[in-house]
Motif scaffolding. Structure first.
Motif, mmCIF file in Angstrom:
data_model
loop_
_atom_site.group_PDB
_atom_site.id
_atom_site.type_symbol
_atom_site.label_atom_id
_atom_site.label_comp_id
_atom_site.label_asym_id
_atom_site.label_seq_id
_atom_site.Cartn_x
_atom_site.Cartn_y
_atom_site.Cartn_z
ATOM 1 N N GLY A 146 0.783 -1.236 0.000
ATOM 2 C CA GLY A 146 0.000 0.000 0.000
ATOM 3 C C GLY A 146 0.810 1.278 0.000
ATOM 4 N N PHE A 147 2.135 1.174 -0.043
ATOM 5 C CA PHE A 147 2.978 2.364 -0.049
ATOM 6 C C PHE A 147 3.053 2.917 -1.475
ATOM 7 C CE2 PHE A 147 6.108 4.518 2.778
ATOM 8 C CZ PHE A 147 6.662 5.397 1.858
ATOM 9 N N GLN A 148 1.930 3.407 -1.978
ATOM 10 C CA GLN A 148 1.883 3.990 -3.304
ATOM 11 C C GLN A 148 0.501 4.584 -3.542
ATOM 12 O OE1 GLN A 148 1.434 -0.247 -5.558
ATOM 13 N NE2 GLN A 148 1.458 1.514 -6.903
ATOM 14 N N THR A 149 0.443 5.529 -4.466
ATOM 15 C CA THR A 149 -0.861 5.987 -4.914
ATOM 16 C C THR A 149 -1.205 5.240 -6.197
ATOM 17 O OG1 THR A 149 -2.228 7.877 -5.517
ATOM 18 C CG2 THR A 149 0.063 7.929 -6.290
ATOM 19 N N TYR A 150 -2.496 5.038 -6.428
ATOM 20 C CA TYR A 150 -2.943 4.438 -7.685
ATOM 21 C C TYR A 150 -3.365 5.522 -8.661
ATOM 22 C CZ TYR A 150 -2.875 0.649 -4.352
ATOM 23 O OH TYR A 150 -2.473 -0.214 -3.355
ATOM 24 N N THR A 151 -3.228 6.775 -8.232
ATOM 25 C CA THR A 151 -3.510 7.926 -9.085
ATOM 26 C C THR A 151 -2.320 8.172 -10.005
ATOM 27 O OG1 THR A 151 -4.912 8.898 -7.388
ATOM 28 C CG2 THR A 151 -4.000 10.413 -9.027
ATOM 29 N N ASP A 152 -2.571 8.601 -11.241
ATOM 30 C CA ASP A 152 -1.506 8.838 -12.214
ATOM 31 C C ASP A 152 -0.691 10.069 -11.806
ATOM 32 O OD1 ASP A 152 -0.101 9.808 -14.608
ATOM 33 O OD2 ASP A 152 -1.226 8.250 -15.664
ATOM 34 N N ASP A 153 0.619 9.867 -11.534
ATOM 35 C CA ASP A 153 1.417 10.991 -11.044
ATOM 36 C C ASP A 153 1.807 11.971 -12.138
ATOM 37 O OD1 ASP A 153 4.127 10.157 -12.103
ATOM 38 O OD2 ASP A 153 3.765 8.459 -10.796
ATOM 39 N N GLN A 154 1.564 11.629 -13.407
ATOM 40 C CA GLN A 154 1.861 12.562 -14.496
ATOM 41 C C GLN A 154 0.647 13.391 -14.889
ATOM 42 O OE1 GLN A 154 3.811 9.853 -17.458
ATOM 43 N NE2 GLN A 154 5.056 11.683 -17.798
ATOM 44 N N THR A 155 -0.492 12.710 -15.059
ATOM 45 C CA THR A 155 -1.698 13.401 -15.515
ATOM 46 C C THR A 155 -2.578 13.840 -14.359
ATOM 47 O OG1 THR A 155 -3.020 11.373 -15.608
ATOM 48 C CG2 THR A 155 -1.737 11.937 -17.569
ATOM 49 N N GLY A 156 -2.363 13.267 -13.203
ATOM 50 C CA GLY A 156 -3.206 13.574 -12.054
ATOM 51 C C GLY A 156 -4.535 12.847 -12.067
ATOM 52 N N GLU A 157 -4.704 11.957 -13.046
ATOM 53 C CA GLU A 157 -5.995 11.281 -13.198
ATOM 54 C C GLU A 157 -6.200 10.212 -12.130
ATOM 55 O OE1 GLU A 157 -8.410 9.014 -16.777
ATOM 56 O OE2 GLU A 157 -6.467 9.903 -17.165
ATOM 57 N N LEU A 158 -7.376 10.226 -11.520
ATOM 58 C CA LEU A 158 -7.713 9.216 -10.511
ATOM 59 C C LEU A 158 -7.974 7.884 -11.176
ATOM 60 C CD1 LEU A 158 -10.217 11.316 -8.348
ATOM 61 C CD2 LEU A 158 -7.754 10.990 -7.959
ATOM 62 N N LEU A 159 -7.754 6.795 -10.456
ATOM 63 C CA LEU A 159 -8.071 5.469 -10.967
ATOM 64 C C LEU A 159 -9.582 5.283 -10.903
ATOM 65 C CD1 LEU A 159 -6.964 2.661 -11.890
ATOM 66 C CD2 LEU A 159 -6.999 2.016 -9.481
ATOM 67 N N ALA A 160 -10.197 5.197 -12.070
ATOM 68 C CA ALA A 160 -11.651 5.025 -12.167
ATOM 69 C C ALA A 160 -12.418 6.075 -11.358
ATOM 70 C CB ALA A 160 -12.042 3.606 -11.730
ATOM 71 N N GLY A 161 -11.837 7.281 -11.284
ATOM 72 C CA GLY A 161 -12.549 8.385 -10.647
ATOM 73 C C GLY A 161 -12.543 8.393 -9.135
ATOM 74 N N ILE A 162 -11.772 7.473 -8.537
ATOM 75 C CA ILE A 162 -11.736 7.385 -7.071
ATOM 76 C C ILE A 162 -10.305 7.628 -6.600
ATOM 77 C CG2 ILE A 162 -12.010 5.808 -5.102
ATOM 78 C CD1 ILE A 162 -14.273 4.464 -6.601
ATOM 79 N N PRO A 163 -10.125 8.487 -5.603
ATOM 80 C CA PRO A 163 -8.774 8.711 -5.076
ATOM 81 C C PRO A 163 -8.268 7.497 -4.301
ATOM 82 C CG PRO A 163 -10.371 10.113 -3.908
ATOM 83 C CD PRO A 163 -11.139 9.323 -4.937
ATOM 84 N N SER A 164 -6.953 7.387 -4.194
ATOM 85 C CA SER A 164 -6.349 6.352 -3.357
ATOM 86 C C SER A 164 -6.314 6.848 -1.924
ATOM 87 C CB SER A 164 -4.916 6.077 -3.821
ATOM 88 O OG SER A 164 -4.910 5.717 -5.182
ATOM 89 N N ILE A 165 -6.270 5.930 -0.951
ATOM 90 C CA ILE A 165 -6.149 6.353 0.447
ATOM 91 C C ILE A 165 -4.911 7.245 0.608
ATOM 92 C CG2 ILE A 165 -4.966 4.189 1.143
ATOM 93 C CD1 ILE A 165 -7.372 6.362 3.285
ATOM 94 N N TRP A 166 -3.888 6.975 -0.186
ATOM 95 C CA TRP A 166 -2.662 7.802 -0.227
ATOM 96 C C TRP A 166 -2.984 9.280 -0.431
ATOM 97 C CZ3 TRP A 166 2.272 5.792 0.323
ATOM 98 C CH2 TRP A 166 3.348 6.578 -0.077
#
Ligand code: ZN
Length: 470
Positions: free
Chosen positions: A186-206
């Motif tokens: 879990g030591f990561q975000t699933y959000t795109d760090d280049q585009t800022g796009e959320l994964l399927a529109g939901i933020p990661s707990i990160w």
């Protein structure tokens, strides 16, 4: 809600270089075909506490050692399964992907989730719900480089397969695995760090803990564009969780080399610096003085590649001088400033990038301290110096080690996250900043002095996992 994931990679370009908690069981699932990877029957001599007698057996022993370390550290009633293979990953003699690991699935909005509208990795989801959310799928996926050490792939530098950390100049597999497993846990975000796009529109707990101090916003509350901009704000992106912030007082060393603008009040603040390999090292209480620019090259640059003119010498005598990077070496510039009577030197970068790298070079005749600041900070400093006389700017600064700021935190004690300019996809924002001292397991590159530790008083990895709900 559930999603399948691709996994992030760890690049090794820089390789040359108390509460009571229960336990979890972490199982390595050997995904290799006969004869390769974990099943490689090439005879091997036991090394550093690893008693395996084949290459494959030794590899598996190291995986199990790293799994045992995390298993003894984490608390979960649900066994954690890591599907692992040895594959031909991208590799040359100068840069190699050592390996990678990530969550195979993420889940959101299950009843036991401590936060609505947030992705959690599968292993953490299992812990929270108390059973396996998807028994047909392992929790983590790990891939490691089967060719490391072979010709054309870090020739002669295979993974060290001992368990005792006596890895010499080779990459220590236990350390790399502890790092990669942390990502998978879990030591990561699933959000795109280049585009800022959320994964399927939901933020990661990160993203609930990733705070941009220049705007006061956390990632979950930003637009895509704001997230993309925030990912490259080195020195301004911090972890806001209380577990990490309180542990940092124990783990990170007091004292950060820094340029502090003392006055006038409208520009007062701290500026990140890269330190010099020559001259007086920064110290405490440091050097306080008036700042003056050198202006010897149109339009308003100061390169200081030649001995200073009489006017410039008058301007910097007894002052901390600001010059631009470029045309000649750092030691030539700083030597010219010292000869003109300057007591310190600030080199403003001429290329975009952050954090500011150090100043290389050697000249035993240089006795004054020198630092590099980013082009952006340099421009702001020069703008603040625009109103000045030939001999005074009224801008006072301190060049020193600020003992009130720990190495790897901001001035308020929040731990800095890795946010380089330009962005490094897959690496940015999902690691601690490289300024952390002592070196941390979850910096973007594996440093040779890491000690197989994942928790205080040595390391900040576990406190972050606690912040996100482990
Ligand atoms: Zn990493």
């Amino acid at each position: 809600m559930k999603l399948l994931l691709a996994i992030a990679t760890l690049s090794a370009a820089l390789l040359a270089t108390s509460a009571s908690w229960g336990a979890a069981t972490i199982t390595i699932v050997n995904g290799d075909p006969p004869g390769t990877g974990f099943n490689d029957s090439t005879p091997a001599t036991p090394v550093g506490g690893n008693t395996g007698t084949t290459l494959g057996a030794q590899r598996l022993n190291v995986f199990q050692a790293a799994a045992s370390k995390w298993g003894a550290t984490l608390d979960s009633s649900v066994p954690i399964r890591v599907l692992a293979t040895w594959d031909a990953l991208p590799c040359t003699d100068s840069a190699a992907v050592l390996g990678s690991a990530g969550a195979l699935e993420v889940f959101a909005d299950f009843p036991e989730a401590p936060q609505r509208n947030a992705w959690f990795g599968k292993a953490q989801t299992n812990k929270l719900i108390g059973s396996d959310a998807d028994p047909t799928t392992p929790d983590l996926r790990a891939r490691f480089n089967v060719n490391l050490g072979q010709p054309g792939c870090f020739s002669g530098s295979p993974f060290y397969l001992g368990l005792d950390n006596h890895h010499g100049s080779n990459p220590d597999l236990v350390t790399v695995l502890l790092h990669e497993f942390a990502h998978g846990l879990g030591f990561q975000t699933y959000t795109d760090d280049q585009t800022g796009e959320l994964l399927a529109g939901i933020p990661s707990i990160w993203d609930y803990f990733l705070l941009d101090t220049s705007t006061g916003k956390v990632w979950k509350d930003m637009s895509n564009a704001e997230r993309a901009a925030s990912a490259v704000k080195s020195g301004k992106l911090v972890w806001s969780g209380v577990q990490v912030t309180s542990a940092a007082v124990t783990v990170l060393q007091a004292g950060t080399p820094i340029l502090t603008i003392l006055s006038p009040p409208e520009v007062a603040g701290v500026i990140q610096v890269g330190t010099a390999a020559f001259g007086q090292p920064l110290n405490t209480p440091g050097l306080t003085g008036e700042v003056m620019p050198v202006v010897d090259t149109p339009p308003d640059l100061g390169l200081a590649c030649e001995p200073l003119s009489a006017l410039n010498a008058l301007a910097v005598k007894g002052k901390i001088a600001v010059v631009d990077r470029g045309t000649c070496t750092f030691v030539v510039k700083v030597r010219n400033l010292q000869d003109a009577g300057a007591i310190g030197a600030i080199v403003a970068d001429n290329a975009v990038g952050a954090p500011p790298p150090g100043l290389g070079g050697s000249d035993p005749r240089i006795a004054i301290p020198a630092v590099r600041i980013t082009r952006e900070d340099g421009q702001a400093l020069k703008d603040a110096l625009a109103k000045r006389t030939r001999t005074h700017s009224g801008l006072l600064a301190n060049l020193g080690v600020n003992l009130a700021v720990r190495a790897g935190t901001d001035a308020l004690g929040r731990v800095l996250m890795y946010a380089p300019r330009p962005n490094q996809p897959g690496s940015s924002v999902s690691h601690y900043d490289t300024s952390a001292t002592p070196n941390q397991l979850m910096e973007p590159a594996i440093n040779a002095d890491l000690r197989h530790a994942v928790q205080p008083p040595v390391d900040l990895t576990l406190p972050l996992l606690h912040d996100i709900g482990w």
